[in-house]
Design a protein around this motif. Sequence first.
Motif, PDB file in Angstrom:
ATOM      1  N   ALA A 109       0.838  -1.187   0.000  1.00  0.00           N
ATOM      2  CA  ALA A 109       0.000   0.000   0.000  1.00  0.00           C
ATOM      3  C   ALA A 109       0.874   1.239   0.000  1.00  0.00           C
ATOM      4  CB  ALA A 109      -0.890  -0.002   1.238  1.00  0.00           C
ATOM      5  N   ASN A 110       0.268   2.366  -0.317  1.00  0.00           N
ATOM      6  CA  ASN A 110       1.011   3.618  -0.244  1.00  0.00           C
ATOM      7  C   ASN A 110       1.150   4.083   1.197  1.00  0.00           C
ATOM      8  OD1 ASN A 110       1.928   4.285  -2.718  1.00  0.00           O
ATOM      9  ND2 ASN A 110       0.297   5.747  -3.222  1.00  0.00           N
ATOM     10  N   LEU A 111       2.355   4.522   1.531  1.00  0.00           N
ATOM     11  CA  LEU A 111       2.632   5.079   2.855  1.00  0.00           C
ATOM     12  C   LEU A 111       3.112   6.506   2.676  1.00  0.00           C
ATOM     13  CD1 LEU A 111       4.752   2.214   4.471  1.00  0.00           C
ATOM     14  CD2 LEU A 111       2.285   2.597   4.693  1.00  0.00           C
ATOM     15  N   TRP A 112       3.188   7.213   3.767  1.00  0.00           N
ATOM     16  CA  TRP A 112       3.916   8.478   3.773  1.00  0.00           C
ATOM     17  C   TRP A 112       5.250   8.233   4.455  1.00  0.00           C
ATOM     18  CZ3 TRP A 112       1.223  13.857   4.064  1.00  0.00           C
ATOM     19  CH2 TRP A 112       0.277  13.939   3.014  1.00  0.00           C
ATOM     20  N   HIS A 113       6.301   8.271   3.688  1.00  0.00           N
ATOM     21  CA  HIS A 113       7.647   8.115   4.240  1.00  0.00           C
ATOM     22  C   HIS A 113       8.112   9.480   4.709  1.00  0.00           C
ATOM     23  CE1 HIS A 113       7.803   4.061   2.438  1.00  0.00           C
ATOM     24  NE2 HIS A 113       7.111   4.625   1.463  1.00  0.00           N
ATOM     25  N   VAL A 114       8.517   9.553   5.982  1.00  0.00           N
ATOM     26  CA  VAL A 114       8.715  10.861   6.594  1.00  0.00           C
ATOM     27  C   VAL A 114      10.164  11.072   7.011  1.00  0.00           C
ATOM     28  CG1 VAL A 114       7.950  12.391   8.433  1.00  0.00           C
ATOM     29  CG2 VAL A 114       6.354  10.734   7.452  1.00  0.00           C
ATOM     30  N   ASN A 115      10.678  12.248   6.718  1.00  0.00           N
ATOM     31  CA  ASN A 115      11.979  12.677   7.228  1.00  0.00           C
ATOM     32  C   ASN A 115      11.734  13.441   8.525  1.00  0.00           C
ATOM     33  OD1 ASN A 115      14.291  14.167   7.850  1.00  0.00           O
ATOM     34  ND2 ASN A 115      14.897  14.338   5.683  1.00  0.00           N
ATOM     35  N   MET A 116      12.004  12.777   9.647  1.00  0.00           N
ATOM     36  CA  MET A 116      11.619  13.324  10.944  1.00  0.00           C
ATOM     37  C   MET A 116      12.384  14.600  11.295  1.00  0.00           C
ATOM     38  SD  MET A 116       9.144  11.606  12.117  1.00  0.00           S
ATOM     39  CE  MET A 116       8.975  11.610  13.907  1.00  0.00           C
ATOM     40  N   ASP A 117      13.601  14.724  10.801  1.00  0.00           N
ATOM     41  CA  ASP A 117      14.378  15.926  11.123  1.00  0.00           C
ATOM     42  C   ASP A 117      13.743  17.174  10.534  1.00  0.00           C
ATOM     43  OD1 ASP A 117      16.202  14.475  12.576  1.00  0.00           O
ATOM     44  OD2 ASP A 117      17.451  14.043  10.829  1.00  0.00           O
ATOM     45  N   LEU A 118      13.332  17.069   9.275  1.00  0.00           N
ATOM     46  CA  LEU A 118      12.681  18.219   8.642  1.00  0.00           C
ATOM     47  C   LEU A 118      11.373  18.543   9.354  1.00  0.00           C
ATOM     48  CD1 LEU A 118      13.211  17.614   4.809  1.00  0.00           C
ATOM     49  CD2 LEU A 118      14.450  19.162   6.328  1.00  0.00           C
ATOM     50  N   MET A 119      10.629  17.495   9.712  1.00  0.00           N
ATOM     51  CA  MET A 119       9.357  17.699  10.390  1.00  0.00           C
ATOM     52  C   MET A 119       9.580  18.360  11.751  1.00  0.00           C
ATOM     53  SD  MET A 119       6.934  16.644   8.397  1.00  0.00           S
ATOM     54  CE  MET A 119       5.449  15.854   9.007  1.00  0.00           C
ATOM     55  N   ALA A 120      10.607  17.914  12.444  1.00  0.00           N
ATOM     56  CA  ALA A 120      10.885  18.481  13.768  1.00  0.00           C
ATOM     57  C   ALA A 120      11.231  19.963  13.655  1.00  0.00           C
ATOM     58  CB  ALA A 120      12.019  17.708  14.436  1.00  0.00           C
ATOM     59  N   GLU A 121      12.040  20.265  12.642  1.00  0.00           N
ATOM     60  CA  GLU A 121      12.407  21.671  12.440  1.00  0.00           C
ATOM     61  C   GLU A 121      11.177  22.533  12.222  1.00  0.00           C
ATOM     62  OE1 GLU A 121      15.667  23.276   9.806  1.00  0.00           O
ATOM     63  OE2 GLU A 121      16.152  21.123   9.749  1.00  0.00           O
ATOM     64  N   ALA A 122      10.172  21.968  11.565  1.00  0.00           N
ATOM     65  CA  ALA A 122       8.952  22.719  11.288  1.00  0.00           C
ATOM     66  C   ALA A 122       7.961  22.607  12.432  1.00  0.00           C
ATOM     67  CB  ALA A 122       8.320  22.213   9.996  1.00  0.00           C
ATOM     68  N   GLY A 123       8.362  21.943  13.496  1.00  0.00           N
ATOM     69  CA  GLY A 123       7.468  21.799  14.648  1.00  0.00           C
ATOM     70  C   GLY A 123       6.341  20.816  14.410  1.00  0.00           C
ATOM     71  N   LEU A 124       6.570  19.849  13.565  1.00  0.00           N
ATOM     72  CA  LEU A 124       5.501  18.915  13.238  1.00  0.00           C
ATOM     73  C   LEU A 124       5.750  17.525  13.815  1.00  0.00           C
ATOM     74  CD1 LEU A 124       4.809  20.019   9.565  1.00  0.00           C
ATOM     75  CD2 LEU A 124       3.258  20.227  11.499  1.00  0.00           C
ATOM     76  N   VAL A 125       6.391  17.478  14.990  1.00  0.00           N
ATOM     77  CA  VAL A 125       6.602  16.187  15.642  1.00  0.00           C
ATOM     78  C   VAL A 125       6.064  16.258  17.053  1.00  0.00           C
ATOM     79  CG1 VAL A 125       8.331  14.558  16.502  1.00  0.00           C
ATOM     80  CG2 VAL A 125       8.638  15.631  14.260  1.00  0.00           C
ATOM     81  N   GLU A 126       5.353  15.203  17.431  1.00  0.00           N
ATOM     82  CA  GLU A 126       4.813  15.143  18.785  1.00  0.00           C
ATOM     83  C   GLU A 126       4.980  13.731  19.298  1.00  0.00           C
ATOM     84  OE1 GLU A 126       0.990  17.448  20.454  1.00  0.00           O
ATOM     85  OE2 GLU A 126       0.539  15.606  19.386  1.00  0.00           O
TER      86      GLU A 126
END
Lengths: 277, 424, 362
Positions: B148-165
């Motif tokens: 199936a399709n997933l969203w493969h995520v680069n956590m560092d970029l997300m963290a920089e944008a404040g999108l990690v919890e």
Amino acid sequence: MNRGYYWLVIALSIPAFIWLVPTLWMVSLSFQPNDVLARTTSSTAFGLVPLPFTADNYAALFTFGQTPWWFLNSLIVSLGMTLGVLAVSTTAGYALARLDFPFKRTILVICLVGLMVPEQAVFIPLYTMFADLGWHNSYHALILPRMAVPIGVFLMLQFFRAIPQDIEEAARLDGVGWLRIFWYIMLPLARPAMMTLAILTFLYAWNDYLWPLVSAQQREYFTITLGLASIQSNFAQSEGLGRVMASGVIASLPVVILFLIFQRYVVQAMTAGGSKG
Amino acid sequence: MKHVLLTAAAAASFASAAPAQEVTLARFFGACEDAGTDTTTSVGEPCIIQSIINAASAEIDGVTVNTLPTDWGNYYDQVKAAFAGGTPPDVFVMHRHRIPEFAGLGALAEISGDLEAAGIDPADWSENALEAVSYEGGIYGVPMDFHANLWHVNMDLMAEAGLVENGEPILPSSPEELMEHAQMVKDATGQDYLAADFAQFPIGVRLVLALMWQQDSNIFSEDGTATINTEAGANAVTAITQLFDAGLANPQLNYADSQQAFLNGEAAVLVNGTWVVDFYAAEAAKEEVGLDNYYAADFPTLFDTGATWADSHMWALPSTIDGETRAAAMKVLAFINDHNIDWARTGHMAVRNSVVESDAYQSLPHRDEYAETAAIAKDTPPSERYGAIQDVLNRELQAIWLTGKPVEAALSDAELEVQDLLDR
Amino acid sequence: MRQGRKSYLSQQQSAWLLLAPFLVTYALFLVYPFFRGIWISLHDWNLLAVAFNPDAKDFIGLRNYERVMWGRNIEWGFTAPLLQGLGLIGLAFTAFLHRTNRLSRFNTIALGIVSLLLVVLPGFHPGEGGRWYDRRFWPTVANTVLFVGLTVPGVTVSALLLAAGMNRETRAMGILRTLFFLSQVLSVTVVTLIWQIMFSPRQGLIANITEVMGGTPINWLTDQQFAMAAIVIATVWWSLGIAMILFLAGLQDISSEIYEAAALDNARGARAFWYITLPNLRRTITLVVVLQIILHFQVFGQSHLMTQGGPNDTTQVLVRYIYQTGFRDSELGRASAMAVFLFVIMGAFSVIQFIIGREKDE
């Protein structure tokens, strides 16, 4: 040789170098390690100089790859087709050029019409025909369809026509049969024309793509051209750029060598093939 | 040269009075020529499957497996050509969506009677898996996975944008939020939010399909009416084109380039299948690769119902196979079925209940991160012209994002053409 | 060859014996498939279905041709002013040249037909509520024509200039010719292999150089504006050699006396090229152009391997469409109808080529 000439050579060298760059680049990439290439393809001088250098790609190719096998297939198919075309074309060309028989003009016209039928227009019926016969995935399936090329007959026909009549007449007076004249007198004379035709056919066979693509589904019968197409269709998952490029180099080597050795004939072949067919 | 050696080996074993039954096997997944026979350590789809095949060839008594072409590009064309030429492969991999076409023509062998003898227990397959290989009451293959399709995520970029919890990425829950997140990533990192192959393979199509399904809509109905030029269709497309219009994603990347962009740390999210999870995890561990912290997330729900594009790989036999070859081919299928856990290492979801419940499976890297995917997996209704339909959608969607064709015009063209295909 | 030895076969028998291998292969692998292709095109013929059941084909007459080339409510009008206008100008121009006797009869006819086709063909379009049955076929033909229209002039002009520059029998020129010719012997898959990477926006040589010079790399193969250009560039690179060789052969037929005479009139360099080389090469140029048209109309590999016909079908070409229809969609009947169309186009150009070839002999 004046100064203008040297300037001309220099001016032409620039486009010539640009023309060479893509090929050079392929060769250079094939000598670089895959993990480096995954990151950058322009390590040294835009990647045109193979540093860091490695020959692993070639080693891997010969250890694991199918490339040597495909290479062999291409050789078998190309040589087979070349011999076949030579046999068919010299005999028919001679008969049409030097012998008298009924319906000669009709046959000539039918051949001429055949010149108009491109391979691409008959590959589907050929495919179904070979399927009905159960011939696919074999060497003869790859060789046979291109045996009946009218262009070869015309090439030989024109050559035989240009040979002076008296050679033949002398032999006839001696009571030599037509087949013997063909075999002992005409064929040796026709060597240059045969060389031309052979090179033309070999190059065509080595580089053909569409027919092998539909006829050969088993890797045992892949030609190198087809094999190369199959590995480049999934770059992202292949063994690495360097190895793919090494396959490309291997695939090109015979035709390039053939070309460099027989350059004169190749040029003649292209000119003859070009202006007539 | 391997071929020569194999042939020589086969000849030798023939001479020593143990006639080996040769099974020809066709597959895609790409080539892996030095896969070896260790099924537990290989990495990536091509090498894992090839190591399983090599092991089957080595371990099953009296059976050698000859692997046919492995490229994607012309796979089904080639299989069809082989069928039409009377020399179909003895075993071949296919997608579940191709069953109507192949089984409908009588090309596939019905194998429900062969399973037990070969040691395959269909009761161990999950319900969906059994359904995937079933057609008009018969079983036409051995399922290997769900992908199936997933969203493969680069956590560092997300963290920089404040999108990690709590160590998990915060993914959007509406098209508007998608835009906000994308803008946040751009502002914080300067990189694109989302990358995918919008320019070559139909990954973009699968994205749009998922977004349509999330609105409880589909591209055509079971009775064969195309329904593409709808509000749901337009919503799905604009959810994506808004990113392109705002310069937050690049529609011109193909498969290799989008993947490279993600690995280089130039995109926070890559939409791609389950098949690359182990590969990205391995890449992220490398020093020189831009991606460091990798997360494999479920496809987020931007509309009402959760849905992501999914399909199944399965192994089938041609209907013409019988006797010794059939038995040998079934042994190969059983071997592949037994190594379901190894195949799951790619990132694919296993089909056997016993495997799914095993600790080995649960503890595969990143597995827990996309646990929901199995529940939201969907696909289009069955059609004999799946390939051509997908091609139409791919073309018209590319026209929208690569050439600026108006959404309405593209969707209505797509609807017309898909209807033509359904009517043919 | 001993004297007195009688030949066993008469001239006629020998002829048939020698002709037999050719006639057999020719009939089996060209004549028969050709007619069989036409026969298939008259059927609804599914590749797989027929493989399992040879009777699973329906005779449907010319329906495949209609489904591929025609549509519902197709009308004719001046809807493509640019192309049709060009055609009209062409017609007027032909008439003018014919009146003033500047053209041979053959050229008049050729130019007239091309202009007429330009006026007629683009005029067809679906009327109110109408549509083409196959919406991809004519755009595919148009792409193929565009590919030919870009490649042929590209190859011809550059080959002509290079040939004119290299028309001297020296060692340096020999080497230069070899370099330009070298790419010609590579196979299409090697060419696409090289250029696919050359054009890659991340790994490509072109992108690498652009980046160093401060530019943004172009997504050659996935950008609708550049994809066709990309395969044209690769093709020009690949097939320049043969045109160059043909021009060199043509140039050698022009006697040096003409140039010497012209030099006395102060016609050197560019002027000599314009006033002497070009007019004397006219036949070769036409030949090269026709040859290239035939060759490139059959383009397949470049499109199939480099762009897969994309993006958005902008590089989809006729042979690839035939291949796809036949082997992906299993519709051999439709595919064969398209192949017959291809044959008709190729046949027309072959006739032109044949007539030009004959002009020399006369």
